[in-house]
Design a protein around this motif. Structure first.
Motif, PDB file in Angstrom:
ATOM      1  N   VAL A   1       0.599  -1.398   0.577  1.00 38.26           N
ATOM      2  CA  VAL A   1       0.081  -0.267   0.018  1.00 38.26           C
ATOM      3  C   VAL A   1       1.302   0.727  -0.089  1.00 38.26           C
ATOM      4  CG1 VAL A   1      -2.092   0.974   0.929  1.00 38.26           C
ATOM      5  CG2 VAL A   1      -1.639  -1.344   1.354  1.00 38.26           C
ATOM      6  N   PRO A   2       0.796   2.232  -0.916  1.00 40.34           N
ATOM      7  CA  PRO A   2       1.994   3.206  -1.291  1.00 40.34           C
ATOM      8  C   PRO A   2       2.278   4.011   0.285  1.00 40.34           C
ATOM      9  CG  PRO A   2      -0.036   4.049  -2.369  1.00 40.34           C
ATOM     10  CD  PRO A   2      -0.787   2.332  -1.712  1.00 40.34           C
ATOM     11  N   ARG A   3       2.841   4.538   0.966  1.00 42.38           N
ATOM     12  CA  ARG A   3       3.392   5.063   2.039  1.00 42.38           C
ATOM     13  C   ARG A   3       1.799   6.585   2.270  1.00 42.38           C
ATOM     14  NH1 ARG A   3      10.164   4.879   1.657  1.00 42.38           N
ATOM     15  NH2 ARG A   3      10.595   2.496   1.171  1.00 42.38           N
ATOM     16  N   ASP A   4       2.709   7.356   2.184  1.00 44.80           N
ATOM     17  CA  ASP A   4       1.649   8.521   2.032  1.00 44.80           C
ATOM     18  C   ASP A   4       0.257   8.047   2.527  1.00 44.80           C
ATOM     19  OD1 ASP A   4       0.912   7.400  -0.480  1.00 44.80           O
ATOM     20  OD2 ASP A   4       0.519   9.491  -1.330  1.00 44.80           O
ATOM     21  N   GLN A   5      -0.414   7.272   2.222  1.00 48.12           N
ATOM     22  CA  GLN A   5      -1.719   6.289   2.679  1.00 48.12           C
ATOM     23  C   GLN A   5      -1.387   5.878   4.357  1.00 48.12           C
ATOM     24  OE1 GLN A   5      -3.886   3.318  -0.785  1.00 48.12           O
ATOM     25  NE2 GLN A   5      -5.055   4.294   0.234  1.00 48.12           N
ATOM     26  N   LEU A   6      -0.853   5.306   4.303  1.00 53.31           N
ATOM     27  CA  LEU A   6      -0.434   4.378   5.352  1.00 53.31           C
ATOM     28  C   LEU A   6      -0.569   6.148   6.730  1.00 53.31           C
ATOM     29  CD1 LEU A   6       1.494   1.228   4.946  1.00 53.31           C
ATOM     30  CD2 LEU A   6      -0.587   1.321   5.094  1.00 53.31           C
ATOM     31  N   ARG A   7       0.540   6.588   6.329  1.00 57.30           N
ATOM     32  CA  ARG A   7       1.004   6.980   6.726  1.00 57.30           C
ATOM     33  C   ARG A   7      -0.515   8.389   7.715  1.00 57.30           C
ATOM     34  NH1 ARG A   7       5.831   8.423   3.666  1.00 57.30           N
ATOM     35  NH2 ARG A   7       4.688  10.007   2.845  1.00 57.30           N
ATOM     36  N   ARG A   8      -1.340   8.750   6.116  1.00 58.36           N
ATOM     37  CA  ARG A   8      -2.896   9.075   6.558  1.00 58.36           C
ATOM     38  C   ARG A   8      -3.099   8.332   8.081  1.00 58.36           C
ATOM     39  NH1 ARG A   8      -2.363  10.258   1.104  1.00 58.36           N
ATOM     40  NH2 ARG A   8      -3.754   9.175   0.836  1.00 58.36           N
ATOM     41  N   PHE A   9      -3.589   7.036   7.291  1.00 59.25           N
ATOM     42  CA  PHE A   9      -4.257   6.077   8.209  1.00 59.25           C
ATOM     43  C   PHE A   9      -3.853   6.033   9.712  1.00 59.25           C
ATOM     44  CE2 PHE A   9      -5.657   1.710  10.182  1.00 59.25           C
ATOM     45  CZ  PHE A   9      -7.052   1.790   9.509  1.00 59.25           C
ATOM     46  N   ARG A  10      -2.591   5.880  10.252  1.00 60.06           N
ATOM     47  CA  ARG A  10      -2.039   6.093  11.202  1.00 60.06           C
ATOM     48  C   ARG A  10      -2.429   7.202  11.943  1.00 60.06           C
ATOM     49  NH1 ARG A  10       2.778   3.913   8.134  1.00 60.06           N
ATOM     50  NH2 ARG A  10       2.509   1.049   8.443  1.00 60.06           N
ATOM     51  N   ALA A  11      -2.280   8.041  10.968  1.00 58.32           N
ATOM     52  CA  ALA A  11      -2.570   9.686  11.641  1.00 58.32           C
ATOM     53  C   ALA A  11      -3.698   9.581  12.588  1.00 58.32           C
ATOM     54  CB  ALA A  11      -1.895  10.580  11.080  1.00 58.32           C
ATOM     55  N   LEU A  12      -4.707   8.876  11.615  1.00 60.22           N
ATOM     56  CA  LEU A  12      -6.187   8.584  11.703  1.00 60.22           C
ATOM     57  C   LEU A  12      -6.128   7.714  13.594  1.00 60.22           C
ATOM     58  CD1 LEU A  12      -9.328   8.858  11.221  1.00 60.22           C
ATOM     59  CD2 LEU A  12      -9.384   6.952  10.309  1.00 60.22           C
ATOM     60  N   LEU A  13      -5.438   6.789  13.582  1.00 60.80           N
ATOM     61  CA  LEU A  13      -5.516   5.657  14.591  1.00 60.80           C
ATOM     62  C   LEU A  13      -4.883   6.627  15.847  1.00 60.80           C
ATOM     63  CD1 LEU A  13      -4.713   2.557  13.274  1.00 60.80           C
ATOM     64  CD2 LEU A  13      -6.525   3.681  13.109  1.00 60.80           C
ATOM     65  N   HIS A  14      -4.081   7.494  15.420  1.00 57.69           N
ATOM     66  CA  HIS A  14      -3.981   8.457  16.551  1.00 57.69           C
ATOM     67  C   HIS A  14      -4.280   9.299  17.244  1.00 57.69           C
ATOM     68  CE1 HIS A  14      -0.445  10.663  19.530  1.00 57.69           C
ATOM     69  NE2 HIS A  14      -0.766  11.385  18.511  1.00 57.69           N
ATOM     70  N   GLN A  15      -5.383  10.067  16.287  1.00 60.40           N
ATOM     71  CA  GLN A  15      -6.518  11.120  16.746  1.00 60.40           C
ATOM     72  C   GLN A  15      -7.840  10.476  17.325  1.00 60.40           C
ATOM     73  OE1 GLN A  15      -6.051  14.529  17.030  1.00 60.40           O
ATOM     74  NE2 GLN A  15      -4.442  13.728  15.439  1.00 60.40           N
ATOM     75  N   ILE A  16      -8.258   9.310  16.445  1.00 61.86           N
ATOM     76  CA  ILE A  16      -8.848   8.291  17.097  1.00 61.86           C
ATOM     77  C   ILE A  16      -9.147   8.057  18.714  1.00 61.86           C
ATOM     78  CG2 ILE A  16     -10.851   6.246  16.767  1.00 61.86           C
ATOM     79  CD1 ILE A  16     -10.778   6.854  14.085  1.00 61.86           C
TER      80      ILE A  16
END
Length: 475
Positions: A403-418
């Motif tokens: 999976v593209p790295r930038d997409q994984l970074r955005r997803f991990r940032a979402l999990l952190h915010q949740i």
């Protein structure tokens, strides 16, 4: 013998009809003052009677003369008789036609209950050929329902003939529509119009998909909407290639019109009538809704084609591309490339020895695509060499599938915010349920890269346990 008059009015009536002398004679005979019959010639009684007869005849002749002498009155009388006769004949004709119309209407109603003979202008030509040209052997080989007429198809689908006609009828202008249309944003920009079928049509399309289309073979190069295949199986053959070439088909679903879809059903073995009905159930024109006199009318603005959003459209598109896929697979092999297709996404990849053939490949693909009735999107052809990020259907294929790295970074940032603030007000993709969307994406990553996916699944599961433990999925 004459009866005595009962009142003066009756007496005057007798005198008017004969003569005074005749009435007097009749009364004298009745009262016995004169014999009823005399044999002597010149009998006054006979003379009186004869005069009365002649007077009555004279009155009749004079009345007839007056009537015949009045030409206009005669014409009016004749006209009146003719008009009365004409009215009588018209009424008889009207009653006969009403009876005939009622009989035909009853016959038509009965026929409509057991047959489908018309489904709209321009699409009903083959409905009279119920059993013509059906290939029972091919249907049996493919394991498809062997229905040879529209009534048999309706019975197989659990519908009445009338209900099937209602769903398949091709209307140019209508006060109702079988689809709910809405736009969704594309990842690459712009909007895509989705035509979601209403429940009754959707159930019919799901039957077609499950009982017919899912059993029809598609080419090995097709990976979209095929059981056991996915974006992962589509991207996998291109991992580690020296060059990756991506092309898009322009207006993919609108290109697959009613005529081509009907041909697909004929190719599966169905006769003209059944193929016509199946094609009408599977296609729909674009429409424009207009308001007139307080009513909303839906007006067709294009020819019928595959609607994006119908359960049947993806598989029909794969069936329509079988020959295209075979020809592009053969072209790829000749030039040293590998070919896969996901919906309207065409991907070719090859080793270093194939890089010099990219130009001839792109040109030949354009010609084959055009010959098969499609168009290559002029602004979406990409040539990705090993020195830059190579993507196929959203996945990186440079050295390994990922999976593209930038997409994984955005997803991990979402999990952190949740984890920090909770799920309220946060979104991932188009879903309103951010936790469900996060769980789906974590599973997608797990399918592509199991190691990274396991860690993300654990993180999302922990968020479920904290914020919605009753709905927590199973790890």
């Amino acid at each position: 013998m004459a009866q005595p008059p009962r009142n003066p009015q009756e007496l005057w009536e007798r005198i008017r009809k004969s003569s005074k002398d005749e009435v007097v004679l009749e009364e004298m005979v009745r009262l016995g003052f004169w014999p009823e019959a005399q044999d002597r010639p010149g009998d006054p009684a006979d003379e009186i009677r004869r005069q009365g007869e002649l007077r009555r005849r004279l009155d009749e002749l004079q009345a007839e003369k007056r009537r015949l002498g009045n030409i206009e009155a005669l014409k009016r009388e004749a006209r009146k008789k003719r008009m009365e006769e004409a009215r009588r004949r018209r009424e008889e004709t009207r009653q006969r036609r009403l009876a005939e119309r009622a009989r035909r209407a009853e016959e038509w109603k009965e026929r409509k209950g057991r047959e489908i003979v018309f489904l709209g202008a321009g699409v009903s030509g083959g409905l009279g050929e119920a059993h013509a040209h059906a290939d029972g052997g091919r249907l049996a080989v493919l394991g498809l329902p062997t229905v040879s007429s529209a009534p048999e198809l309706a019975a197989a689908m659990g519908l009445s003939v009338g209900a099937l006609r209602f769903l398949a009828y091709a209307r140019e202008v209508s006060r109702m529509t079988h689809y709910r249309r809405f736009a969704v944003a594309k990842k690459t920009g712009g909007e895509r119009v989705i035509s979601a079928p209403m429940p009754r049509l959707k159930r019919a399309q799901e039957w077609i998909q499950a009982q017919i289309l899912s059993r029809a073979p598609v080419d090995a190069a097709a990976h979209g909407f095929v059981a056991g295949r996915s974006t992962v199986s589509n991207a996998g053959p291109h991992v580690g290639a020296a060059v990756v070439v991506n092309l898009d088909l322009e207006d993919f679903f609108p290109t697959l019109d009613y005529r081509r879809v009907k041909g697909l059903y004929r190719g599966l073995g169905y006769g003209e009538q059944v193929a016509t009905v199946l094609a009408l159930l599977s296609t729909e024109p674009e429409v424009q809704s207009v308001s007139l006199d307080g009513e909303v009318w839906h007006v067709a603005t294009t020819a019928r084609h595959l609607p994006q959003g119908a359960p049947t459209s993806p598989t029909l598109s794969n069936l329509a591309c079988r020959r295209l896929d075979r020809r592009l697979t053969g072209l790829a092999r000749r030039l040293g490339f590998v070919y896969t297709r996901y919906a309207d996404d065409l991907t070719f990849s090859g080793p270093p020895s194939a890089t010099a053939a990219v130009g001839p490949l792109v040109g030949a693909v354009g010609r084959i695509v055009a010959a098969e009735g499609f168009r290559v999107h002029p602004g979406k052809t990409r040539v990705l060499r090993a020195g830059r990020r190579q993507e196929v259907t959203g996945l990186v294929v440079n050295r390994r599938l990922g999976v593209p790295r930038d997409q994984l970074r955005r997803f991990r940032a979402l999990l952190h915010q949740i984890a920090k603030d909770g799920p309220d007000g946060k979104r991932w993709g188009r879903s309103a349920d951010v936790l469900a969307a996060a769980w789906g994406f974590a599973n997608y990553v797990h399918m592509v890269d199991p190691e990274k996916g396991r860690a993300l699944r654990r993180s999302v599961h922990a968020l479920y346990q904290r914020h919605r433990p009753a709905a927590a999925p199973t790890l």
